[in-house]
Each structure stands twice: as structure tokens, then as C-alpha cells.
Motif scaffolding. Structure first.
Motif, PDB file in Angstrom:
ATOM      1  N   GLU A   8       7.241   8.747   2.916  1.00  0.00           N
ATOM      2  CA  GLU A   8       8.641   9.140   3.133  1.00  0.00           C
ATOM      3  C   GLU A   8       8.962   8.815   4.582  1.00  0.00           C
ATOM      4  O   GLU A   8       8.077   8.405   5.332  1.00  0.00           O
ATOM      5  CB  GLU A   8       8.839  10.638   2.851  1.00  0.00           C
ATOM      6  N   ILE A   9      10.214   9.018   4.969  1.00  0.00           N
ATOM      7  CA  ILE A   9      10.584   8.720   6.360  1.00  0.00           C
ATOM      8  C   ILE A   9       9.736   9.572   7.305  1.00  0.00           C
ATOM      9  O   ILE A   9       9.601  10.780   7.117  1.00  0.00           O
ATOM     10  CB  ILE A   9      12.096   8.946   6.570  1.00  0.00           C
ATOM     11  N   GLY A  10       9.118   8.915   8.271  1.00  0.00           N
ATOM     12  CA  GLY A  10       8.323   9.635   9.259  1.00  0.00           C
ATOM     13  C   GLY A  10       6.891   9.914   8.845  1.00  0.00           C
ATOM     14  O   GLY A  10       6.144  10.542   9.592  1.00  0.00           O
ATOM     15  N   LYS A  11       6.480   9.451   7.647  1.00  0.00           N
ATOM     16  CA  LYS A  11       5.140   9.802   7.174  1.00  0.00           C
ATOM     17  C   LYS A  11       4.385   8.596   6.610  1.00  0.00           C
ATOM     18  O   LYS A  11       4.760   8.046   5.571  1.00  0.00           O
ATOM     19  CB  LYS A  11       5.263  10.891   6.092  1.00  0.00           C
ATOM     20  N   VAL A  12       3.315   8.205   7.314  1.00  0.00           N
ATOM     21  CA  VAL A  12       2.421   7.142   6.845  1.00  0.00           C
ATOM     22  C   VAL A  12       1.037   7.746   6.661  1.00  0.00           C
ATOM     23  O   VAL A  12       0.523   8.424   7.556  1.00  0.00           O
ATOM     24  CB  VAL A  12       2.359   5.985   7.868  1.00  0.00           C
ATOM     25  N   VAL A  13       0.439   7.519   5.478  1.00  0.00           N
ATOM     26  CA  VAL A  13      -0.850   8.117   5.160  1.00  0.00           C
ATOM     27  C   VAL A  13      -1.806   7.017   4.711  1.00  0.00           C
ATOM     28  O   VAL A  13      -1.444   6.180   3.873  1.00  0.00           O
ATOM     29  CB  VAL A  13      -0.691   9.149   4.013  1.00  0.00           C
ATOM     30  N   VAL A  14      -3.021   7.019   5.269  1.00  0.00           N
ATOM     31  CA  VAL A  14      -4.043   6.075   4.812  1.00  0.00           C
ATOM     32  C   VAL A  14      -4.798   6.729   3.661  1.00  0.00           C
ATOM     33  O   VAL A  14      -5.363   7.814   3.819  1.00  0.00           O
ATOM     34  CB  VAL A  14      -5.013   5.705   5.955  1.00  0.00           C
ATOM     35  N   ARG A  15      -4.739   6.090   2.479  1.00  0.00           N
ATOM     36  CA  ARG A  15      -5.415   6.683   1.318  1.00  0.00           C
ATOM     37  C   ARG A  15      -5.832   5.599   0.332  1.00  0.00           C
ATOM     38  O   ARG A  15      -5.497   4.425   0.502  1.00  0.00           O
ATOM     39  CB  ARG A  15      -4.504   7.713   0.645  1.00  0.00           C
ATOM     40  N   ASP A  16      -6.565   6.024  -0.715  1.00  0.00           N
ATOM     41  CA  ASP A  16      -6.976   5.091  -1.760  1.00  0.00           C
ATOM     42  C   ASP A  16      -5.822   4.827  -2.709  1.00  0.00           C
ATOM     43  O   ASP A  16      -5.124   5.759  -3.122  1.00  0.00           O
ATOM     44  CB  ASP A  16      -8.155   5.678  -2.547  1.00  0.00           C
ATOM     45  N   VAL A  17      -5.621   3.553  -3.016  1.00  0.00           N
ATOM     46  CA  VAL A  17      -4.636   3.173  -4.038  1.00  0.00           C
ATOM     47  C   VAL A  17      -5.311   2.121  -4.922  1.00  0.00           C
ATOM     48  O   VAL A  17      -6.293   1.497  -4.499  1.00  0.00           O
ATOM     49  CB  VAL A  17      -3.348   2.576  -3.415  1.00  0.00           C
ATOM     50  N   PRO A  18      -4.804   1.909  -6.139  1.00  0.00           N
ATOM     51  CA  PRO A  18      -5.413   0.870  -6.984  1.00  0.00           C
ATOM     52  C   PRO A  18      -5.264  -0.508  -6.340  1.00  0.00           C
ATOM     53  O   PRO A  18      -4.231  -0.788  -5.726  1.00  0.00           O
ATOM     54  CB  PRO A  18      -4.607   0.943  -8.283  1.00  0.00           C
ATOM     55  N   ARG A  19      -6.306  -1.336  -6.463  1.00  0.00           N
ATOM     56  CA  ARG A  19      -6.211  -2.701  -5.943  1.00  0.00           C
ATOM     57  C   ARG A  19      -5.172  -3.451  -6.775  1.00  0.00           C
ATOM     58  O   ARG A  19      -5.193  -3.380  -8.002  1.00  0.00           O
ATOM     59  CB  ARG A  19      -7.602  -3.343  -6.070  1.00  0.00           C
ATOM     60  N   PRO A  20      -4.235  -4.181  -6.134  1.00  0.00           N
ATOM     61  CA  PRO A  20      -3.165  -4.822  -6.920  1.00  0.00           C
ATOM     62  C   PRO A  20      -3.692  -5.966  -7.780  1.00  0.00           C
ATOM     63  O   PRO A  20      -4.693  -6.593  -7.452  1.00  0.00           O
ATOM     64  CB  PRO A  20      -2.215  -5.343  -5.839  1.00  0.00           C
ATOM     65  N   GLU A  21      -3.015  -6.195  -8.908  1.00  0.00           N
ATOM     66  CA  GLU A  21      -3.374  -7.281  -9.825  1.00  0.00           C
ATOM     67  C   GLU A  21      -2.599  -8.531  -9.430  1.00  0.00           C
ATOM     68  O   GLU A  21      -1.415  -8.454  -9.102  1.00  0.00           O
ATOM     69  CB  GLU A  21      -2.963  -6.906 -11.258  1.00  0.00           C
ATOM     70  N   VAL A  22      -3.256  -9.668  -9.466  1.00  0.00           N
ATOM     71  CA  VAL A  22      -2.574 -10.915  -9.142  1.00  0.00           C
ATOM     72  C   VAL A  22      -1.753 -11.367 -10.352  1.00  0.00           C
ATOM     73  O   VAL A  22      -2.210 -11.292 -11.488  1.00  0.00           O
ATOM     74  CB  VAL A  22      -3.575 -11.997  -8.686  1.00  0.00           C
ATOM     75  N   GLU A  23      -0.489 -11.777 -10.112  1.00  0.00           N
ATOM     76  CA  GLU A  23       0.356 -12.238 -11.219  1.00  0.00           C
ATOM     77  C   GLU A  23       0.162 -13.741 -11.422  1.00  0.00           C
ATOM     78  O   GLU A  23      -0.320 -14.441 -10.524  1.00  0.00           O
ATOM     79  CB  GLU A  23       1.832 -11.912 -10.960  1.00  0.00           C
ATOM     80  N   ALA A  24       0.543 -14.227 -12.596  1.00  0.00           N
ATOM     81  CA  ALA A  24       0.482 -15.668 -12.846  1.00  0.00           C
ATOM     82  C   ALA A  24       1.332 -16.371 -11.795  1.00  0.00           C
ATOM     83  O   ALA A  24       2.449 -15.947 -11.507  1.00  0.00           O
ATOM     84  CB  ALA A  24       1.002 -15.978 -14.251  1.00  0.00           C
ATOM     85  N   GLY A  25       0.781 -17.398 -11.200  1.00  0.00           N
ATOM     86  CA  GLY A  25       1.531 -18.122 -10.169  1.00  0.00           C
ATOM     87  C   GLY A  25       1.375 -17.541  -8.774  1.00  0.00           C
ATOM     88  O   GLY A  25       1.827 -18.136  -7.794  1.00  0.00           O
ATOM     89  N   GLY A  26       0.751 -16.359  -8.664  1.00  0.00           N
ATOM     90  CA  GLY A  26       0.610 -15.705  -7.360  1.00  0.00           C
ATOM     91  C   GLY A  26      -0.804 -15.811  -6.809  1.00  0.00           C
ATOM     92  O   GLY A  26      -1.654 -16.514  -7.349  1.00  0.00           O
ATOM     93  N   LEU A  27      -1.031 -15.123  -5.702  1.00  0.00           N
ATOM     94  CA  LEU A  27      -2.344 -15.110  -5.060  1.00  0.00           C
ATOM     95  C   LEU A  27      -2.703 -13.678  -4.691  1.00  0.00           C
ATOM     96  O   LEU A  27      -1.811 -12.853  -4.447  1.00  0.00           O
ATOM     97  CB  LEU A  27      -2.330 -15.949  -3.771  1.00  0.00           C
ATOM     98  N   LEU A  28      -4.007 -13.407  -4.636  1.00  0.00           N
ATOM     99  CA  LEU A  28      -4.470 -12.143  -4.060  1.00  0.00           C
ATOM    100  C   LEU A  28      -5.162 -12.469  -2.742  1.00  0.00           C
ATOM    101  O   LEU A  28      -6.029 -13.347  -2.691  1.00  0.00           O
ATOM    102  CB  LEU A  28      -5.433 -11.428  -5.012  1.00  0.00           C
ATOM    103  N   LEU A  29      -4.758 -11.783  -1.687  1.00  0.00           N
ATOM    104  CA  LEU A  29      -5.369 -12.005  -0.373  1.00  0.00           C
ATOM    105  C   LEU A  29      -6.215 -10.805   0.023  1.00  0.00           C
ATOM    106  O   LEU A  29      -5.836  -9.657  -0.216  1.00  0.00           O
ATOM    107  CB  LEU A  29      -4.295 -12.183   0.711  1.00  0.00           C
ATOM    108  N   ARG A  30      -7.350 -11.093   0.667  1.00  0.00           N
ATOM    109  CA  ARG A  30      -8.043 -10.060   1.417  1.00  0.00           C
ATOM    110  C   ARG A  30      -7.408 -10.095   2.807  1.00  0.00           C
ATOM    111  O   ARG A  30      -7.476 -11.126   3.497  1.00  0.00           O
ATOM    112  CB  ARG A  30      -9.540 -10.379   1.503  1.00  0.00           C
ATOM    113  N   VAL A  31      -6.742  -9.019   3.192  1.00  0.00           N
ATOM    114  CA  VAL A  31      -6.012  -9.012   4.465  1.00  0.00           C
ATOM    115  C   VAL A  31      -7.025  -9.006   5.611  1.00  0.00           C
ATOM    116  O   VAL A  31      -7.943  -8.205   5.639  1.00  0.00           O
ATOM    117  CB  VAL A  31      -5.094  -7.771   4.568  1.00  0.00           C
ATOM    118  N   ARG A  32      -6.881  -9.939   6.546  1.00  0.00           N
ATOM    119  CA  ARG A  32      -7.773  -9.969   7.708  1.00  0.00           C
ATOM    120  C   ARG A  32      -7.099  -9.405   8.950  1.00  0.00           C
ATOM    121  O   ARG A  32      -7.755  -8.895   9.844  1.00  0.00           O
ATOM    122  CB  ARG A  32      -8.249 -11.403   7.943  1.00  0.00           C
ATOM    123  N   ALA A  33      -5.791  -9.489   9.015  1.00  0.00           N
ATOM    124  CA  ALA A  33      -5.061  -8.862  10.118  1.00  0.00           C
ATOM    125  C   ALA A  33      -3.593  -8.743   9.723  1.00  0.00           C
ATOM    126  O   ALA A  33      -3.065  -9.576   8.983  1.00  0.00           O
ATOM    127  CB  ALA A  33      -5.194  -9.682  11.398  1.00  0.00           C
TER     128      ALA A  33
END
Ligand SMILES: [Zn+2]
Ligand SMILES: [Zn+2]
Length: 346
Positions: A8-33
Motif C-alpha cells: 500500500e502507499i508507504g509500505k514495502v515488504v520483502v516476502r516470499d511470493v510465487p515465482r512468476p510463470e513465463v508466458e508464450a512469447g515472453g522471457l523469464l529473467l533472473r534479476v541481477r540488479a
């Protein structure tokens, strides 16, 4: 996977979420930065009409391809890439003429789509299809490539300004955006750039970039008068407002020469955007006033080239990195103006 979720506004939380699924035509990246942008800070504290929480922010993102969606060619697992985050529809008048950042249907990673403050991020099919996934030059490390997106936005903002050999430029705001504008103006042949800010450390840093830079502390002197005094009272050819301050926009019109150009690069808060510009100055001095919003995939590719060849020296800007778990610390440090850029490494 771990992700920093704006709940919500003013609130960022680091937590576990499901790993996103790659869609047809898309890519999945391991974020490096993924770097924190001033607009992220604004979104977290004031909200954005383009962000419906819960949302993973982060649009200045580089990573490694770790899954290739069905039907995608030209990318392979392990490719190092940067993503140009603002994606047009590909069909409208603006997209067809190459001004994809002006698309009325513009959607942006980290705004309408989940972004890079996470261990993994999907790239939508329409971004892949339209060339928004740029492979990194082989010797450009991730933590420098991260700067391509904000640099591309500055390239876009300068496009209509016609900065060239022998011109003088004023940049109001000595944050990373103001310094990128300064460096680009010098690359284009400007002989002198006035950099204006109220924070002495920022001005010192700006001054260290080039002897062609003249710094002005607008907390101590009237910046308009300072510029006029040092330009034989003609004013500068180009003034760029790289801060979200209406007063600075007014000053830009006053310090620019007749037939000069002004860029309103920094947007103003939506609640306070009216009533700053004296239209008679525009009229009688024949000033061209230009806006700027986001950047195209092509401008992102050009920015990567400038960084790869050291034409913009990224060492000045890659100073503060944080692990994802400490992202809130990085966001606060940027909000307080203690650091220029927080780079998150998941
Ligand atoms: Zn940004
Ligand atoms: Zn479009």
C-alpha cells in the motif's frame, strides 16, 4: 522467490511470493540488479495512477535469461540483458513512427507489470516482440548496465533541444538525471554547462566531472542572475529542469537566451503543476519549451553503447548497492537525498 512488494502507499515488504510463470512469447529473467528510481520513491510515498498495489516495483532492471517462452527466437538461457521498460502497443500512430514512449496504451514494467525488485521477473511477450530486451555488450557489467534506462530517458529529453558545438547549457538539479544531462550536453559539444543545486556535496561532485562545468548554489545566490552575469547577459542556449520544482521551471525561462530551448524534464506533483510559467517570456523571447517522458527501446540501446564505451562514465554513479532484503534502507537513503542511486542486487 523473495520479492519486495509495495502493499500500500508507504509500505514495502520483502516476502516470499510465487515465482512468476513465463508466458508464450515472453522471457523469464533472473534479476541481477535493479536500481531505485526517483519515480519509485514518489510512487511508494504518494502512489501512482499506473500502480495498483500489491505490486513489485522496479523498472531499471538487468538480468540473465533463465527461461525462454514458447515461440521466442533470438534469445537463449544465459543471455545477459537489459529491459527497456515502457512498452507501447506497436500499432498506433506513435508506435509506428518510432515514438513508442508516446503510445496512449503505454504500459511499463514496474508499474502496470511486476518489476525487478525480486529474484525473478517475467518480460511480457509484447516487450520481447518489439525489441525491448537488449543484450548487454560483453564487457559491460550488470551494475553499470543498470544506468541505461535513466540515461535513455535523458537522451529522449534532449532530442528536441538541438544542443551542439559551442552552445551553453544550464541544468537545474544535480542528481543523477541532472548529471547525465550535463554529460550528454558536453558530449554533444557544449562549451559550458552551468549546474545548479542547493546541496553543496552534489555541486562538488558535479564540478569534479569536467572543467567545463560551472556550479551555482541556488541557496546562496540568485541562479538567474548568476547565469546572466556569466553569459554577457544573453543567457544560455538551453536550460534543462532536472528536478520536480515549479520555481525552477520559472527560472529556466528567465535564464535562457532569446530563441533558446527549455526542457521540463522533471514532472511536477499532480496537485501542484499549474501557474509557474510566464507565457510572455516564451512569446517575446521565442523560447521553445519541450517535455519529456520515458524512452524508446532504441534510445535504451544507444545508452548501453555510451556506457559500454565509457562515453558516460558510470563509475561516478554506481556507488551504493543493497541486497534485496535491505531494499527499504536503500529507498529511504534516496528519499533523504543521502545517496544518488540505490542499486538492489537480489
Ligand atoms: Zn526510472
Ligand atoms: Zn502504440
Amino acid at each position: 522467490m523473495k520479492a519486495a512488494v509495495m502493499e500500500e502507499i508507504g509500505k514495502v515488504v520483502v516476502r516470499d511470493v510465487p515465482r512468476p510463470e513465463v508466458e508464450a512469447g515472453g522471457l523469464l529473467l533472473r534479476v541481477r540488479a535493479c536500481a531505485v528510481c526517483g519515480s519509485d520513491v514518489r510512487t511508494i510515498w504518494h502512489g501512482s495512477s499506473h500502480v495498483k498495489p500489491p505490486r513489485i516495483l522496479g523498472h531499471e532492471v538487468v538480468g540473465e535469461v533463465c527461461e525462454v517462452g514458447a515461440g521466442v527466437s533470438g534469445y537463449a538461457v544465459g543471455d545477459r540483458v537489459a529491459v527497456a521498460p515502457a512498452i507501447g502497443c506497436g500499432n498506433c500512430v506513435y508506435c509506428r513512427s518510432g515514438h513508442t514512449n508516446m503510445c496512449p496504451e503505454l504500459e511499463t514494467i514496474g508499474f502496470e507489470f511486476d518489476g525487478g525488485f525480486a529474484e525473478f521477473m517475467t518480460v511480457p511477450a509484447k516487450a520481447v516482440r518489439q525489441g525491448h530486451v537488449n543484450k548487454l555488450p560483453s564487457h559491460l557489467p550488470f551494475e553499470k548496465a543498470i544506468l541505461a534506462e535513466p540515461l535513455a530517458c535523458c537522451l529522449n529529453g534532449q532530442e528536441p533541444l538541438g544542443i551542439g558545438l559551442g552552445q551553453t547549457v544550464a541544468v537545474i538539479g544535480a542528481g543523477i538525471i541532472g548529471l547525465f544531462h550535463t554529460e550528454l550536453a558536453l558530449l554533444k559539444g557544449a562549451t559550458k554547462v552551468f549546474v545548479i543545486d542547493v546541496v553543496p556535496q552534489r555541486l562538488e561532485h558535479a564540478h569534479s566531472l569536467s572543467e567545463k562545468i560551472v556550479t551555482i548554489n541556488s541557496a546562496l545566490v540568485n541562479p538567474v542572475e548568476a547565469v546572466l552575469t556569466q553569459t554577457d547577459r544573453y543567457g544560455v542556449d538551453v536550460a534543462i529542469v532536472a528536478c520536480p520544482v515549479g520555481q525552477a521551471q520559472a527560472q529556466a525561462l528567465q535564464m535562457v537566451a532569446r530563441r533558446g530551448r527549455v526542457s521540463l524534464f522533471g514532472g511536477l506533483p499532480a496537485s501542484n503543476s499549474l501557474g509557474f510559467l510566464d507565457s510572455n517570456l516564451i512569446h517575446y523571447k521565442e523560447i521553445g519549451v519541450f517535455g519529456a517522458h520515458a524512452s524508446t527501446a532504441a534510445q535504451n540501446r544507444l545508452a548501453l553503447q555510451l556506457l559500454a564505451h565509457g562515453q558516460v562514465d558510470s563509475r561516478h554513479y554506481v556507488t551504493n548497492t543493497f541486497p534485496l532484503a535491505h531494499i527499504v534502507e536503500g529507498i529511504h537513503a534516496m528519499k533523504e537525498g543521502q545517496i544518488m542511486k540505490a542499486i538492489i542486487q537480489p
